[in-house]
Design a protein around this motif. Structure first.
Motif, short mmCIF file in Angstrom:
data_model
loop_
_atom_site.label_atom_id
_atom_site.label_comp_id
_atom_site.label_asym_id
_atom_site.label_seq_id
_atom_site.Cartn_x
_atom_site.Cartn_y
_atom_site.Cartn_z
N THR A 1 0.83 -1.20 0.00
CA THR A 1 0.00 0.00 0.00
C THR A 1 0.87 1.25 0.00
N TYR B 1 -3.33 3.81 -2.74
CA TYR B 1 -3.09 2.84 -3.81
C TYR B 1 -2.70 1.51 -3.18
N SER C 1 -1.60 -2.75 -4.30
CA SER C 1 -1.40 -3.88 -5.20
C SER C 1 -1.41 -5.14 -4.36
N THR D 1 -3.48 -7.59 -8.59
CA THR D 1 -4.60 -6.68 -8.73
C THR D 1 -4.22 -5.30 -8.23
N TYR D 2 -4.64 -4.28 -8.97
CA TYR D 2 -4.31 -2.89 -8.64
C TYR D 2 -5.56 -2.14 -8.22
N PHE D 3 -5.48 -1.46 -7.08
CA PHE D 3 -6.58 -0.66 -6.54
C PHE D 3 -6.17 0.80 -6.55
N ASN D 4 -7.02 1.64 -7.12
CA ASN D 4 -6.79 3.08 -7.19
C ASN D 4 -8.15 3.72 -6.93
N LYS E 1 -10.12 4.82 -10.10
CA LYS E 1 -10.26 3.91 -11.24
C LYS E 1 -10.99 2.65 -10.77
N PRO E 2 -11.49 1.86 -11.72
CA PRO E 2 -12.02 0.55 -11.33
C PRO E 2 -10.88 -0.36 -10.88
N ILE E 3 -11.21 -1.42 -10.18
CA ILE E 3 -10.20 -2.40 -9.77
C ILE E 3 -9.71 -3.11 -11.03
N GLY F 1 -7.46 -6.17 -12.42
CA GLY F 1 -6.81 -7.34 -11.88
C GLY F 1 -6.73 -8.55 -12.76
N TYR G 1 -3.66 2.37 -17.35
CA TYR G 1 -2.80 1.64 -16.43
C TYR G 1 -1.58 1.07 -17.15
#
Length: 144
Positions: free
Chosen positions: A49, A59, A61, A80-83, A86-88, A90, A123
């Motif tokens: 994080t 953010y 991952s 998987t990337y979380f922002n 933005k949508p997830i 992954g 991305y």
């Protein structure tokens, strides 16, 4: 599917490079990861994080470790990337391979599994630019 590949030569041992990707205190020093949870067993969690506040994470991952050889390789599946904006994004794979070559180690990194669409394009372009810069930061940190 698209993938981002980056390679760099680092004057360091392969195990030091792999350790820099799995040791939370090292991740903080060279990549500014603020919190990490890493279980290097097969299917173990790999979670990083950044920009942590009292409201949560900026953010993140997360993935599952598929392969961990502390002397040369780390493979993370279901990456998987979380922002928050933005949508997830992954179900990617991140592969890190470190091979000794004389007094240098060649570090190869590949992030793959990018899908189609505007958020995925954003991305992909961000990662394509970021990984070479991040690996240069790692090189500078390990060679100091």
């Amino acid at each position: 599917m698209r993938k981002v590949e980056a390679t760099i030569s680092i004057q360091s041992k392969p195990e030091s490079i792999i350790s820099a990707f799995v040791n939370p205190s090292l991740l903080e020093k060279w990549w500014q990861v603020e919190r990490a949870f890493i279980d290097t067993e097969v299917d173990g969690i790999y979670a990083l994080t950044w920009q942590v506040t009292n409201k949560g994470f900026g953010y993140m991952s997360v993935g599952n470790i598929k392969t961990y050889n502390p002397n040369m390789q780390l493979v993370i599946d279901n990456f998987t990337y979380f922002n928050p904006e933005k949508p997830i994004l992954g179900n990617m794979t991140l592969t890190v391979i470190a091979k000794q070559n004389g007094d240098q180690t060649i570090l190869y990194l590949c992030q793959e599994g990018y899908q189609k669409g505007p958020d995925w394009d954003w991305y992909y372009e961000a990662v394509k630019q970021a990984w070479p810069e991040v690996l240069q930061t790692l090189k500078t940190y390990l060679e100091k």
